[in-house]
Design a protein around this motif. Structure first.
Motif, mmCIF file in Angstrom:
data_model
loop_
_atom_site.group_PDB
_atom_site.id
_atom_site.type_symbol
_atom_site.label_atom_id
_atom_site.label_comp_id
_atom_site.label_asym_id
_atom_site.label_seq_id
_atom_site.Cartn_x
_atom_site.Cartn_y
_atom_site.Cartn_z
ATOM 1 N N GLN A 260 0.822 -1.205 0.000
ATOM 2 C CA GLN A 260 0.000 0.000 0.000
ATOM 3 C C GLN A 260 0.856 1.255 0.000
ATOM 4 O OE1 GLN A 260 -2.529 0.388 3.423
ATOM 5 N NE2 GLN A 260 -3.843 1.945 2.478
ATOM 6 N N LYS A 261 1.920 1.254 0.813
ATOM 7 C CA LYS A 261 2.813 2.403 0.858
ATOM 8 C C LYS A 261 3.523 2.597 -0.476
ATOM 9 C CE LYS A 261 6.617 4.458 3.480
ATOM 10 N NZ LYS A 261 7.370 4.829 2.271
ATOM 11 N N LEU A 262 3.971 1.485 -1.080
ATOM 12 C CA LEU A 262 4.650 1.572 -2.364
ATOM 13 C C LEU A 262 3.708 2.136 -3.433
ATOM 14 C CD1 LEU A 262 7.042 0.998 -4.228
ATOM 15 C CD2 LEU A 262 6.225 -1.358 -4.431
ATOM 16 N N THR A 263 2.479 1.667 -3.418
ATOM 17 C CA THR A 263 1.494 2.167 -4.382
ATOM 18 C C THR A 263 1.259 3.655 -4.192
ATOM 19 O OG1 THR A 263 0.413 0.004 -4.370
ATOM 20 C CG2 THR A 263 -0.825 1.834 -5.297
ATOM 21 N N HIS A 264 1.176 4.081 -2.938
ATOM 22 C CA HIS A 264 0.983 5.501 -2.633
ATOM 23 C C HIS A 264 2.163 6.328 -3.129
ATOM 24 C CE1 HIS A 264 1.100 9.140 -0.079
ATOM 25 N NE2 HIS A 264 -0.231 9.091 -0.189
ATOM 26 N N LEU A 269 4.743 9.962 -7.284
ATOM 27 C CA LEU A 269 5.734 10.225 -8.324
ATOM 28 C C LEU A 269 5.067 10.420 -9.680
ATOM 29 C CD1 LEU A 269 8.567 7.735 -7.326
ATOM 30 C CD2 LEU A 269 8.576 10.224 -7.108
ATOM 31 N N ALA A 270 4.014 9.651 -9.951
ATOM 32 C CA ALA A 270 3.286 9.823 -11.212
ATOM 33 C C ALA A 270 2.667 11.214 -11.287
ATOM 34 C CB ALA A 270 2.212 8.753 -11.349
ATOM 35 N N ARG A 271 2.139 11.692 -10.180
ATOM 36 C CA ARG A 271 1.580 13.041 -10.137
ATOM 37 C C ARG A 271 2.659 14.089 -10.336
ATOM 38 N NH1 ARG A 271 -1.187 13.031 -4.520
ATOM 39 N NH2 ARG A 271 -1.800 15.161 -5.064
ATOM 40 N N SER A 272 3.847 13.827 -9.790
ATOM 41 C CA SER A 272 4.943 14.787 -9.961
ATOM 42 C C SER A 272 5.396 14.846 -11.412
ATOM 43 C CB SER A 272 6.116 14.411 -9.058
ATOM 44 O OG SER A 272 6.753 13.227 -9.515
ATOM 45 N N ASP A 273 5.409 13.709 -12.103
ATOM 46 C CA ASP A 273 5.829 13.688 -13.505
ATOM 47 C C ASP A 273 4.815 14.374 -14.406
ATOM 48 O OD1 ASP A 273 8.150 12.360 -12.907
ATOM 49 O OD2 ASP A 273 7.329 10.369 -13.302
ATOM 50 N N SER A 274 3.537 14.263 -14.063
ATOM 51 C CA SER A 274 2.493 14.847 -14.901
ATOM 52 C C SER A 274 2.182 16.290 -14.538
ATOM 53 C CB SER A 274 1.205 14.026 -14.776
ATOM 54 O OG SER A 274 0.715 14.052 -13.440
ATOM 55 N N GLY A 393 12.026 -1.999 5.407
ATOM 56 C CA GLY A 393 10.819 -1.703 4.641
ATOM 57 C C GLY A 393 10.976 -0.578 3.641
ATOM 58 N N GLY A 394 12.193 -0.171 3.333
ATOM 59 C CA GLY A 394 12.389 0.913 2.377
ATOM 60 C C GLY A 394 12.228 0.438 0.943
ATOM 61 N N ASN A 395 11.779 1.365 0.085
ATOM 62 C CA ASN A 395 11.652 1.027 -1.332
ATOM 63 C C ASN A 395 12.416 1.985 -2.239
ATOM 64 O OD1 ASN A 395 10.001 3.386 -1.530
ATOM 65 N ND2 ASN A 395 8.222 2.187 -0.909
ATOM 66 N N GLY A 396 13.150 2.927 -1.655
ATOM 67 C CA GLY A 396 13.980 3.818 -2.466
ATOM 68 C C GLY A 396 13.221 4.944 -3.138
ATOM 69 N N LEU A 397 11.999 5.228 -2.709
ATOM 70 C CA LEU A 397 11.204 6.288 -3.332
ATOM 71 C C LEU A 397 11.031 7.511 -2.436
ATOM 72 C CD1 LEU A 397 8.341 4.204 -5.011
ATOM 73 C CD2 LEU A 397 10.386 5.144 -6.075
ATOM 74 N N GLY A 398 11.270 7.359 -1.148
ATOM 75 C CA GLY A 398 11.000 8.447 -0.213
ATOM 76 C C GLY A 398 11.765 9.710 -0.519
ATOM 77 N N LEU A 399 13.084 9.608 -0.723
ATOM 78 C CA LEU A 399 13.882 10.799 -0.963
ATOM 79 C C LEU A 399 13.574 11.418 -2.323
ATOM 80 C CD1 LEU A 399 17.328 9.802 0.578
ATOM 81 C CD2 LEU A 399 15.565 11.304 1.524
ATOM 82 N N SER A 400 13.168 10.591 -3.294
ATOM 83 C CA SER A 400 12.745 11.149 -4.586
ATOM 84 C C SER A 400 11.510 12.023 -4.405
ATOM 85 C CB SER A 400 12.451 10.024 -5.580
ATOM 86 O OG SER A 400 13.611 9.278 -5.857
ATOM 87 N N ILE A 401 10.577 11.552 -3.595
ATOM 88 C CA ILE A 401 9.376 12.348 -3.312
ATOM 89 C C ILE A 401 9.741 13.600 -2.523
ATOM 90 C CG2 ILE A 401 7.146 12.321 -2.147
ATOM 91 C CD1 ILE A 401 7.007 9.320 -2.725
ATOM 92 N N ALA A 402 10.673 13.454 -1.580
ATOM 93 C CA ALA A 402 11.119 14.620 -0.807
ATOM 94 C C ALA A 402 11.727 15.681 -1.720
ATOM 95 C CB ALA A 402 12.128 14.183 0.256
#
Length: 448
Positions: A260-264, A269-274, A393-402
């Motif tokens: 669920q967190k990964l999907t969120h 990130l999809a919203r940031s790209d668009s 539990g990290g997926n490597g997306l948090g800092l990209s979103i930050a």
């Protein structure tokens, strides 16, 4: 992107650039050539008009001959030797024959075959005589009442030799052709360079997209596989009690939460790209906002044997999107808690650094980040220690979103060492983002 598609696209860019450059150079050459040729003939045409006026006003006044001046006949022969033709006037009788043979002298044999065309009166034309002499001509019909009776009622063909201009035009044409050839070669080189330069970000974006899709598929597949395996195993134990399979259920539940967190995160990130994110920038009391954001994490940190401390924040206001900054704080605090050992302290502070900017600092006493990793920690799906990230539990997306959130606020984010050990994430934001916080390019600073 396949090599075939890559080459095809690059060739299309090459030909479009080359054709564009060629059209520009050809048009430029034609315009320069026309302007130069017109400029070359302008003075000649003016001289013909002056001669026309002189012919219609009457014969020129005879200038007195000085003692040391040779006679007119000798002087005429001398000029004829220098150039046989300069300004010449042909007078035509009623039969269309040249009537001023005596005035033309030796030039008559060359000019006698020029045909009179009465329909060309007052027209400026260019003709060639005897295959080698070029003239600019003006045909004039002299009135019957003109002062010079020798030309009254007759046609006068005023001729100005333009061989020097023709020679200059020929040299200019050669120079233009050589220049156009050189520029065409340069345009080929420029087209190759521009096609490669244009394809570079496309290929880079395609590569990042391909990597992103592959990593996303991998990250999604892992929890789904675990959940599926646990559920299939539970189906083989229909008579067991829940307490008997509590461990498997807990694992499946944990993986579903991670999914669920990964999907969120992927959605963010999809919203940031668009660029479709709806922001709500509003004046905010930073001290109160940070206190409310950090408070829930103090108990989480305490349950892990760690200390989360918010340093005293002097009162000041900043225009920000509270939901996004709250998400940024969650990412930074969660990241610090994951990689900090028991007994360590995580410190959060905020302060104004200039009248227009403020800083938010999250400092931990964790494992730290090496210099080579600092260059990539904001890349999507990048993790310093994959095995440890899996455990936490990290997926490597948090800092990209930050980074994206900081980008929306027109700020910058820096990674520095926290002596004697640990890491400090320093986020610098404007007190009032330009244009009310519209999207702009941020800077990511990576220093030790």
């Amino acid at each position: 992107m396949s090599n075939k598609v890559n080459r095809s696209q690059q060739w299309q860019l090459f030909w479009s650039s080359l054709i564009g450059f060629s059209i520009i150079f050809i048009l430029l050459g034609v315009i320069v050539f026309i302007l130069f040729s017109r400029a070359m003939l302008t003075s000649t045409d003016q001289a013909l008009q002056v001669e026309k006026t002189a012919q219609l006003q009457g014969p020129p006044r005879q200038m007195p001959v000085k003692k040391n001046q040779v006679n007119q006949k000798t002087q005429y022969k001398h000029n004829a030797q220098q150039h046989p033709f300069m300004t010449t006037t042909l007078v035509y009788n009623q039969n269309g024959k040249v009537a001023n043979k005596g005035q033309l002298g030796s030039r008559y044999d060359t000019l006698k075959n020029i045909t009179l065309h009465p329909s060309q009166v007052n027209e400026l034309r260019t003709i060639q005589v005897a295959g080698k002499y070029n003239f600019r001509t003006l045909l004039v019909k002299a009135p019957k009442k003109v002062a010079d009776k020798t030309v009254a009622g007759k046609y006068l063909l005023i001729m100005e030799n333009i061989d020097p201009q023709k020679a200059a035009m020929s040299n200019f044409t050669q120079v233009m052709l050589i220049t156009m050839g050189v520029f065409w070669v340069l345009s080929i080189a420029m087209s190759v360079w521009m096609s490669r330069l244009t394809m570079r970000p496309i290929l880079r974006s395609w590569g990042r997209q391909t990597e992103f899709v592959g990593n996303a598929a991998h990250e999604l597949r892992t929890p789904l596989t675990i959940i599926q395996n646990k559920l299939e195993f539970l189906l083989t134990r229909p008579n067991d009690k829940i307490i008997d399979q509590a461990a498997n259920i807990a694992i499946a539940n944990s993986e579903s939460q991670r999914l669920q967190k990964l999907t969120h995160d992927l959605l963010a990130l999809a919203r940031s790209d668009s660029n479709s994110i709806q922001t709500n920038f509003e004046p905010t009391k930073v001290a109160a906002f940070l206190a409310a954001t950090v408070e829930p994490y103090t108990e989480i940190a305490a349950s892990q044997g760690k200390t989360l401390r918010l340093a005293t924040v002097m009162p000041f206001k900043a225009v920000l999107d509270q939901a996004l900054i709250h998400q940024l704080m969650n990412i930074m605090i969660d990241n610090a808690l994951k990689y900090s050992p028991k007994g360590s302290t995580i410190t959060i502070s905020a302060h104004k650094i200039t009248p227009r900017r403020w800083q938010l600092v999250v400092a931990d006493q964790g494992i730290g980040i090496q210099g080579k990793d600092r260059q990539r920690i904001f890349d999507r799906f990048y993790r310093i220690d994959t095995s440890r990230a899996r455990q936490t539990g990290g997926n490597g997306l948090g800092l990209s979103i930050a980074h994206w959130i900081v980008d929306l606020h027109h700020g910058s984010i820096a990674v520095r060492d926290n002596h004697p050990k640990g890491t400090r994430f320093i986020t610098t934001l404007p007190l009032t983002p330009p244009s009310g916080g519209h999207h702009g390019k941020s800077k990511t600073t990576k220093t030790k």
